[in-house]
Write a protein that holds these residues in place. Structure first.
Motif, short mmCIF file in Angstrom:
data_model
loop_
_atom_site.label_atom_id
_atom_site.label_comp_id
_atom_site.label_asym_id
_atom_site.label_seq_id
_atom_site.Cartn_x
_atom_site.Cartn_y
_atom_site.Cartn_z
N ALA A 759 0.80 -1.15 -0.01
CA ALA A 759 0.13 0.01 -0.01
C ALA A 759 1.03 1.28 0.08
O ALA A 759 0.46 2.32 -0.72
N GLY A 760 1.98 1.02 0.85
CA GLY A 760 2.91 2.59 0.97
C GLY A 760 3.61 2.77 -0.66
O GLY A 760 3.46 3.94 -1.08
N VAL A 761 3.69 1.65 -1.33
CA VAL A 761 4.42 1.99 -2.68
C VAL A 761 3.28 2.65 -3.61
O VAL A 761 3.58 3.40 -4.32
N ALA A 762 2.04 1.96 -3.37
CA ALA A 762 0.97 2.49 -4.20
C ALA A 762 0.55 4.16 -4.00
O ALA A 762 0.58 4.80 -4.67
N LEU A 763 0.77 4.43 -2.65
CA LEU A 763 0.52 5.85 -2.32
C LEU A 763 1.74 6.79 -2.67
O LEU A 763 1.37 7.90 -3.18
N VAL A 764 2.88 6.23 -2.59
CA VAL A 764 3.88 6.93 -2.97
C VAL A 764 3.93 7.45 -4.74
O VAL A 764 4.08 8.34 -5.12
N GLY A 765 3.60 6.18 -5.21
CA GLY A 765 3.41 6.57 -6.70
C GLY A 765 2.29 7.50 -7.07
O GLY A 765 2.38 8.32 -7.81
N ALA A 766 1.04 7.32 -6.33
CA ALA A 766 -0.08 8.29 -6.66
C ALA A 766 0.26 9.78 -6.23
O ALA A 766 0.03 10.69 -6.95
N LEU A 767 1.06 9.94 -5.23
CA LEU A 767 1.59 11.27 -4.77
C LEU A 767 2.74 11.80 -5.78
O LEU A 767 2.50 13.00 -6.24
N LEU A 768 3.50 10.81 -6.46
CA LEU A 768 4.31 11.18 -7.49
C LEU A 768 3.74 11.88 -8.78
O LEU A 768 3.96 12.68 -9.40
N VAL A 769 2.73 10.86 -9.22
CA VAL A 769 1.78 11.30 -10.40
C VAL A 769 1.15 12.71 -10.01
O VAL A 769 1.31 13.40 -11.03
#
Length: 797
Positions: A759-769
C-alpha cells in the motif's frame, strides 16, 4: 458650580451630549508643603488654577491625590482633574521576587483606597490613573501577566468604589503592549519631536487602544535644552497632530518649571510653560491658542461632503440617525435621505426632518446608494446606515483622511450602542459583524458600508454600486474594485458611528446567511480574494473579539535584541488567529458528523464521530464564553458570555449555509490601472489572471524572496520570484515547495511503506503522479498568465 460627569464615548469623551476634548497641563510633582501634601501652598495653588483657567485649559493632571483646596478650587473654576496615584511600584522594590510583587499589590490597594475616600463622588475628577510608565524591562522581569493583573485589579477597584469614575493606566512607548482590562480611556506619555514619527506613532496608538479614547498625558519639549522658541514651535506641531490624529486631547508637560521628585528639586530641564516664578514662556501662548481652538479651526476650508442615509422600514431607528446629523456643524454639509420604498412610517419621518429626501421604489440597498450618489453635490460622498448615529465630528475626521491624494475610500469604526439589549450586546461580541479589515495602522482593505466615504468621482468612475447586491456585499465589491485600480483605503479611528446590531438570534443568523450568499456572489467577480472554502482571504486582520486561552496564547511582542527596542509592540495575536481558524473549520467538523450518522445503521461505532463533534462544539462554546470580556457594570455577565459562546458556534454554520445557497456573479472586465513603472499593479493583474483560471494564489511574506505562491491541487505550490528589467521587461523564476497537505501525504506514505509496503508503494506512486501533473499544469498556467499580463502592460504603457 454644578459639574456633570465626563464619560467615555467610543474613541471620544463626552460631557452631556457635547464632545469633551482634554485641553490641559500637568501639575507637579512638588516638594511637600506644611501639611505633607506634595503641592504648593494653598495661595499659590489658587493663583495657578486661576491662571490655567484664564488660558482656556479645562484639565489638570496631577501625580498625587489633590488636597481639598485644589479639588474645591478646580470645581469652582470648572477645571477637571486627572489624578495619578503615588505608591512604591515595581521600580522601588529592592528585589524582583514574588514577595516584592505582592508588596506592590498591597501598597497599590492601600493608596487607591485612600484616594477613593477623597475622590469618589466628585464629578470634577475626570479620571484616576492607577499607574504610570511601568518600564518594559521590569515588566519582562516580573512577568507581563503579573503586572497586568495588578493594574487590571486596580481599575476594577476604582469602578467598585465609584462606578461613574473613569479609570486608566498611563503607559508609554517602550511598554505599549501592556493590556489593562476594564480601562475607560487610554493615556500615554509620548515625547517625539519630529512630525513624521509623531504622526505615525499616534495613528499606531489609535489602533493599539482599540475602541477607547486616547489622551496624551505628557507632551512637550525641554526649553533649557532646546531654547524657548524651539519649545514653542515643537509644541505647536505636537498639539496640532494630537487634534488631526483624532486623540481625545492632551495635557502639556508641564505648567511650571517648579518640579521635584523624591530626591529633591529637578533643575535644568525647563519643560514648564512658565518659569518657576510663573512668568510665561512663548510656549504658553501656543498652548492657550490650542486650548481655545475647536476641530473646525484646524483648516481654513474643508472639502464638500454629501451624507447619504439609505433607509428601508427603519421607523424605529431613523430618528436617532437624523438627530445625530443635526448635531453636526460641518460647513455646507448636504444630507440626503434615500427611502427605499418603505412600507412603514420611514418616509414620513424623513420628510419631517430638515434634510433632502428621495422617495424611491424598492430596489435594494445598492440602488438606493446609487440614487444618493447621483443627487450628491459634495466631492466626498459619505454613507451612513439608517440604524446608525454619527459622532458630531464625524465628517471632519473623514475629510482629514482624504488629504492623502491617493486615498479614494475612507471609513471609521462602527461601535455598538452602549444602551443596547442583551442579544444585541452578545451579537456585537460575535463574529460576522460589519467591521473594518486593517492592513496597517491607518490603512484598510475594507471598511463597511455603514460608515463609508468615497470620492464621488472615483465611485462614479466605476459605475457606482453593483445593483446585483441587494442586501450585502456591495460595499466589499466597491472597496476591492477601487483597490484593484490602485486606490488606497484610509481608516480614521475618530470618524466613529454607533451602529445597531441585530437584536434577536434569528435576525442575526439570517443576516449571516445573507452575508454568506453575498460572499458566494463576490467569488465570481473577485476570485483571487477567496480561498477554496469560499471564505474571503483578507491580507489584513479583523481586530476585536474574545481572546481564547489568553495566558497560553499570549500575543507575540517584539522586544528587540536583549529587550532594548525603543518601541516594543505586539507583532502577532496568536489567540485571535486560533479563534479565526476554529471558526473557519467548525462547519467541516459538523459536516463530518452528519456524514457519519448514516453509518450508524451499519455499526454503532460510527456514533462516536457525531458525539465527538458535539463535544468539540461544546468545548468551543465554553472556551469562548470564558474568554469573553465583559464591560464593567454588565447586568447579566454569564448570560451574555453563554450567548456569545452559542453564537460563535451557530454563526459559521449560518454563513456556510448562505454560501451554499448563493450563486457567483459573472466576472467583469477590470480596467487597466496606470501601468508604467508599476510592478505592484502587474503583480495584481497576474494574481487576477491566475485566479480566473481557478488557481489558488497568495502573496509572499515580507521577509522572503518570492512574490506569489500558486497552487492547482493539494500537493505542490509554485513560487514565483519576479523582477522588472529596463523600462518594462518583467522576468520570473519558479521554485517549488510541498503544500502542508502534500507534506502530510508524504509522511503518511513513508510510514505506509514501512508498515504496509504494498500500500505504501501505491501511495508514493499516486503522490508522484499528482505532483507531476500539478507541476505541468502550473508551468503552463503561469507561463500563459505572465505572457498575457506582460502584453497588456506593454500595450498600456
Amino acid at each position: 458650580m454644578p459639574v456633570e460627569r465626563v464619560v467615555a464615548d467610543g474613541k471620544h469623551l463626552r460631557e452631556g451630549t457635547a464632545p469633551y476634548r482634554v485641553k490641559g497641563v500637568t501639575y507637579g510633582t512638588f516638594l511637600p508643603r506644611a501639611d505633607g501634601c506634595r503641592f504648593p501652598a494653598p495661595a499659590q495653588v489658587e493663583r495657578d488654577l486661576v491662571a490655567m483657567a484664564g488660558c482656556g485649559f479645562n484639565t489638570v493632571r496631577t501625580y498625587d491625590v489633590p488636597p481639598p483646596d485644589l479639588l474645591d478650587g478646580a470645581r469652582a473654576l470648572g477645571l477637571r482633574l486627572l489624578v495619578g496615584l503615588a505608591y512604591p511600584d515595581w521600580r522601588m522594590r529592592p528585589q524582583a521576587g514574588r514577595r516584592d510583587h505582592r508588596q506592590v499589590r498591597t501598597d497599590a490597594r492601600a493608596a487607591l483606597d485612600d484616594a477613593l475616600e477623597v475622590l469618589a463622588g466628585r464629578p470634577e475628577v475626570l479620571a484616576v490613573s492607577v499607574g504610570n510608565e511601568v518600564p518594559s524591562d521590569l515588566t519582562r522581569l516580573y512577568g507581563q501577566a503579573a503586572v497586568e493583573d495588578v493594574l487590571s485589579e486596580l481599575v476594577a477597584r476604582v469602578h467598585a468604589g465609584d462606578p461613574d469614575l473613569l479609570a486608566t493606566y498611563t503607559g508609554y512607548p517602550t511598554a505599549e503592549f501592556l493590556r489593562v482590562d476594564g480601562q475607560d480611556l487610554a493615556t500615554f506619555n509620548v515625547f517625539l519631536e519630529r512630525p513624521g514619527p509623531l504622526a505615525a506613532y499616534l495613528r499606531h496608538l489609535q489602533r493599539v487602544t482599540e475602541d477607547r479614547p486616547l489622551v496624551l498625558t505628557e507632551v512637550g519639549l525641554a526649553a533649557e535644552l532646546h531654547g524657548d522658541d524651539e519649545q514653542a514651535r515643537s509644541l505647536e506641531m505636537q498639539l496640532a497632530l494630537v487634534d488631526e490624529c483624532g486623540c481625545a486631547g492632551a495635557t502639556v508637560f508641564s505648567w511650571t518649571d517648579e518640579w521635584a521628585t523624591g530626591n529633591g528639586p529637578v533643575e535644568g530641564w525647563g519643560f514648564g510653560l512658565t518659569h518657576e516664578d510663573r512668568t510665561p514662556r512663548p510656549a504658553l501662548e501656543v498652548a492657550a491658542r490650542w486650548a481655545a481652538r475647536s476641530l473646525p479651526d484646524l483648516r481654513a476650508s474643508w472639502p464638500s461632503i454629501s451624507v447619504v442615509v439609505c433607509a428601508y422600514n427603519e421607523e424605529r431607528r431613523l430618528g436617532d440617525c437624523l438627530d445625530s446629523l443635526t448635531r453636526v456643524d460641518y460647513p455646507g454639509l448636504q444630507v440626503l435621505v434615500c427611502d427605499d420604498g418603505s412600507t412603514d412610517r420611514t418616509l414620513d419621518l424623513a420628510r419631517g426632518s430638515a434634510f433632502e429626501v428621495l422617495a424611491l421604489p424598492h430596489g435594494g440597498l445598492s440602488a438606493a446608494r446609487n440614487a444618493g450618489l447621483a443627487a450628491a453635490r459634495g466631492d466626498i460622498v459619505a454613507y451612513l446606515d439608517a440604524d446608525a448615529a454619527c459622532h458630531p465630528e464625524w465628517p471632519y475626521h473623514l475629510a482629514l483622511a482624504f488629504e492623502d491624494p491617493g486615498v479614494v475610500v475612507a471609513g471609521g469604526p462602527n461601535l455598538p450602542f452602549p444602551d443596547s439589549g442583551l442579544v444585541e450586546r452578545a451579537v456585537s461580541l460575535s463574529p460576522g459583524n460589519p467591521v473594518e479589515v486593517l492592513v496597517g495602522d491607518d490603512r484598510a482593505e475594507h471598511v463597511p458600508g455603514c460608515n463609508l466615504a468615497v470620492r464621488r468621482e472615483a465611485l462614479a468612475g466605476i459605475g457606482g454600486f453593483d445593483t446585483s447586491y441587494t442586501a450585502a456585499g456591495d460595499d466589499v465589491d466597491v472597496c476591492w474594485r477601487l483597490l484593484d485600480l490602485g486606490g488606497r483605503i484610509a481608516f480614521s479611528p475618530a470618524a466613529q458611528v454607533h451602529h445597531h446590531r441585530r437584536d434577536t438570534v434569528r435576525r442575526y443568523l439570517r443576516q449571516q446567511a445573507g452575508y454568506g450568499r453575498a460572499e458566494r456572489m463576490l467569488t465570481g467577480q473577485h476570485r483571487h480574494r477567496f480561498n477554496r472554502l469560499g471564505a474571503a482571504r483578507w491580507d489584513g486582520f479583523v481586530y476585536g473579539g474574545p481572546r481564547v486561552l489568553a495566558r497560553l496564547l499570549r500575543p507575540v511582542v517584539y522586544h528587540g535584541p536583549m529587550g532594548i527596542a525603543p518601541f516594543q509592540t505586539e507583532q502577532r495575536d496568536r489567540s485571535a488567529a486560533v479563534l479565526m481558524w476554529a471558526t473557519a473549520t467548525l462547519p467541516l467538523f459538523v459536516a463530518a458528523g452528519l456524514l457519519a450518522l448514516p453509518l450508524a445503521v451499519i455499526t454503532p461505532v460510527a456514533l462516536l464521530v457525531p458525539g465527538a463533534v458535539l463535544l468539540l462544539l461544546a468545548v468551543h462554546a465554553c472556551g469562548v464564553a470564558a474568554a469573553t470580556r465583559v464591560a464593567p457594570g454588565e447586568p447579566s455577565p454569564w448570560r451574555l458570555r453563554w450567548l456569545v459562546g452559542l453564537l460563535h458556534v451557530l454563526q459559521p454554520l449560518a454563513r456556510v449555509w448562505g454560501r451554499l445557497r448563493g450563486t457567483p456573479l459573472p466576472a467583469r472586465e477590470v480596467p487597466d490601472p496606470p501601468w508604467r513603472g508599476s510592478r505592484e499593479a502587474w503583480l495584481g493583474a497576474l494574481t487576477r489572471d491566475l485566479s480566473s483560471h481557478w488557481c489558488v494564489v497568495r502573496a509572499g511574506p515580507p521577509h522572503d524572496s518570492w512574490d506569489l505562491a500558486v497552487a492547482v491541487g493539494p500537493v505542490l505550490r509554485c513560487r514565483l520570484h519576479t523582477a522588472v528589467r529596463w523600462e518594462w521587461d518583467p522576468v520570473t523564476r519558479r521554485t517549488w515547495a510541498l503544500s502542508p497537505t502534500g507534506l502530510a501525504a508524504l509522511v503518511l506514505s513513508a510510514l505506509a511503506v514501512v508498515l504496509v509496503p504494498e500500500a505504501g508503494v501505491a501511495l508514493v506512486g499516486a503522490l508522484l503522479v499528482s505532483a507531476v501533473v500539478e507541476a505541468v499544469v502550473l508551468v503552463r498556467l503561469t507561463d500563459g498568465a505572465v505572457a498575457r499580463t506582460t502584453r497588456t502592460v506593454a500595450v498600456g504603457s
